[in-house]
Design a protein around this motif. Sequence first.
Motif, short mmCIF file in Angstrom:
data_model
loop_
_atom_site.label_atom_id
_atom_site.label_comp_id
_atom_site.label_asym_id
_atom_site.label_seq_id
_atom_site.Cartn_x
_atom_site.Cartn_y
_atom_site.Cartn_z
N GLY A 140 52.25 18.27 104.52
CA GLY A 140 52.47 19.54 105.19
C GLY A 140 52.78 20.65 104.23
N ASN A 141 53.50 21.64 104.72
CA ASN A 141 53.82 22.84 103.95
C ASN A 141 55.06 22.62 103.09
OD1 ASN A 141 54.45 25.36 102.98
ND2 ASN A 141 54.49 26.38 104.96
N PRO A 142 54.94 22.61 101.77
CA PRO A 142 56.11 22.38 100.92
C PRO A 142 57.22 23.39 101.13
CG PRO A 142 54.08 22.29 99.63
CD PRO A 142 53.72 22.82 100.98
N ARG A 143 56.87 24.57 101.65
CA ARG A 143 57.86 25.62 101.91
C ARG A 143 58.09 25.82 103.41
NH1 ARG A 143 54.98 27.05 97.44
NH2 ARG A 143 56.19 27.59 95.56
N GLY A 144 57.82 24.80 104.18
CA GLY A 144 58.00 24.91 105.63
C GLY A 144 59.44 25.21 106.02
N ASP A 145 59.61 25.85 107.17
CA ASP A 145 60.95 26.19 107.61
C ASP A 145 61.66 25.04 108.32
OD1 ASP A 145 59.15 26.43 109.78
OD2 ASP A 145 60.53 27.74 110.85
N VAL A 146 60.91 24.00 108.71
CA VAL A 146 61.50 22.79 109.29
C VAL A 146 61.01 21.59 108.51
CG1 VAL A 146 61.64 21.28 111.31
CG2 VAL A 146 61.73 23.77 111.61
N THR A 147 61.95 20.80 108.03
CA THR A 147 61.60 19.57 107.32
C THR A 147 61.88 18.36 108.19
OG1 THR A 147 62.04 20.53 105.13
CG2 THR A 147 62.12 18.13 105.30
N ILE A 148 60.89 17.47 108.27
CA ILE A 148 61.05 16.18 108.95
C ILE A 148 61.09 15.11 107.86
CG2 ILE A 148 60.02 14.50 110.52
CD1 ILE A 148 58.60 16.84 111.90
#
Length: 281
Positions: free
Chosen positions: A117-125
């Motif tokens: 996914g997005n390494p700078r995503g605002d939600v981490t799973i």
Amino acid sequence: MLRRFVSAAFDLARSTPVSAVIAAGMGLLLAGCGATPSTCAGGFCPLPAAADSAEAVRQGDLGRGIRDYLLAHPEVLLEAQQALAAKQAADRQAQARALVARNHDALVADPEDPEMGNPRGDVTIVEFFDDECPYCKMMAPTLEALIRTDPGVRVVLKDIAILGPGSEVAARYALAAKRQGKYAAFHAALMADKTPEHQLTEAHLLEIAARLNLDTARLARDIQAPEIMGRAGRNRALAQAIGVTATPGLVIGDSVQTGALTPDALAKAVAAARARKAQAP
């Protein structure tokens, strides 16, 4: 007076475990005869002293009122149990959030962890999984679909290899594949693999590696690296530290979930994590 009985009984039942409601009712009924449970032993209750008779009558009326109300409205007991279960679940989540915060860096900031996914995503799973776990295999396409549809999600993968030797070796091969830039492909192949639990062999893992054009000689060397050898054990310790007891275990933002989620449930959990983050000071 009866209206007060009903109101008191309803409030008591909604906020108190059933066992406590019963105990309170028994206490009130016993108080009506001017005695405690110990003095009523032997099958009889002594008569109240004259000076206490008015209070005893009042307490006895209250006890009978609560008893009669609960017998007429047994659904109140179910409501009380449901309220208790909801409170216990909220308490567990609050405790889990505190543990997640305490282990924040180990969960989301380890540069050796594979991620999607997005390494700078605002939600981490963070997913704690096992390569042989059938529920993890069910969860894999759901996570992949979420990544495609929600560009703000980052997924960190932590293999805890709990299903035996095959799982342990698979975890090491997957991490070794990461050194050749092919972790995602190897992980996807393992999640799609139909080998039954506890039957995954090193020979089969090598077949998968060869199919993905991995350098199998290098793989054989890399799986012996100390940081790869001990990683599943460290992941297991971290999972236990935050209360994950089964696979898949998911840390979504600051909440902990156990078990495979449906696409809708996962999307709602991500939205809730995003909302909590936005409200945080």
